[in-house]
Design an enzyme around this catalytic site. Sequence first.
Site, mmCIF file in Angstrom:
data_model
loop_
_atom_site.group_PDB
_atom_site.id
_atom_site.type_symbol
_atom_site.label_atom_id
_atom_site.label_comp_id
_atom_site.label_asym_id
_atom_site.label_seq_id
_atom_site.Cartn_x
_atom_site.Cartn_y
_atom_site.Cartn_z
ATOM 1 N N CYS A 34 1.352 -0.649 0.089
ATOM 2 C CA CYS A 34 0.139 0.129 0.066
ATOM 3 C C CYS A 34 0.967 1.478 0.200
ATOM 4 C CB CYS A 34 -1.100 -0.606 1.130
ATOM 5 S SG CYS A 34 0.141 0.217 2.762
ATOM 6 N N ASP A 36 2.698 2.405 2.617
ATOM 7 C CA ASP A 36 2.721 3.009 3.773
ATOM 8 C C ASP A 36 3.796 2.894 5.045
ATOM 9 O OD1 ASP A 36 -0.447 4.297 3.539
ATOM 10 O OD2 ASP A 36 -1.250 2.770 4.174
ATOM 11 N N CYS A 59 -2.898 3.150 7.215
ATOM 12 C CA CYS A 59 -4.089 3.242 7.540
ATOM 13 C C CYS A 59 -4.431 2.985 9.504
ATOM 14 C CB CYS A 59 -4.498 2.280 6.752
ATOM 15 S SG CYS A 59 -4.479 0.749 7.319
ATOM 16 N N CYS A 103 -0.776 -4.901 7.166
ATOM 17 C CA CYS A 103 -1.127 -3.986 7.879
ATOM 18 C C CYS A 103 -0.519 -3.413 9.510
ATOM 19 C CB CYS A 103 -2.270 -2.959 8.600
ATOM 20 S SG CYS A 103 -3.356 -2.599 6.335
HETATM 21 FE FE1 FES Z 1 -1.167 0.268 4.236
HETATM 22 FE FE2 FES Z 1 -2.971 -0.552 6.051
HETATM 23 S S1 FES Z 1 -3.099 -0.144 4.274
HETATM 24 S S2 FES Z 1 -0.908 -0.113 6.831
#
Ligand code: FES
Length: 127
Positions: A34, A36, A59, A103
């Site tokens: 993602c 992140d 998220c 995540c």
């Molecule tokens: Fe990226 Fe949850 S969608 S850490």
Amino acid sequence: MLYSEKVFDHFRFPRNMGEIADADAIGEVGNAKCGDIMRIYLKIDNEVITDIKFQTFGCGSAIAASSMATEMVKGKRLDEALQVTNKAVVEALDGLPKNKVHCSVLVEEAIKEAINNYRKSQENKAE
Ligand code: FES
């Protein structure tokens, strides 16, 4: 319901969120899925994690998992903290939806990275 009460609780009232200015170690990892990012700050005394904080561009599930994971490793020895898996974190949260499990991997990896960085810096000091 998709998310457990515990996930909501840790998402709304995250524990140990922020940074430690004089951290003994920092670990930062990115999630390939993602994009992140998670950063973990550690204070370490005599192989024990005396304080831990996290920051994430992630998220809600990543926030909840980080909050729970930091609570679980705080006060633990480094070798014990390395045993805390994302599976244990997910269980402690009463589960995460399947497509959100990655995540929780982010925080496990960031804690490991911080501990590895700490070990490396200790080795350098000893040389
Ligand atoms: Fe990226 Fe949850 S969608 S850490």
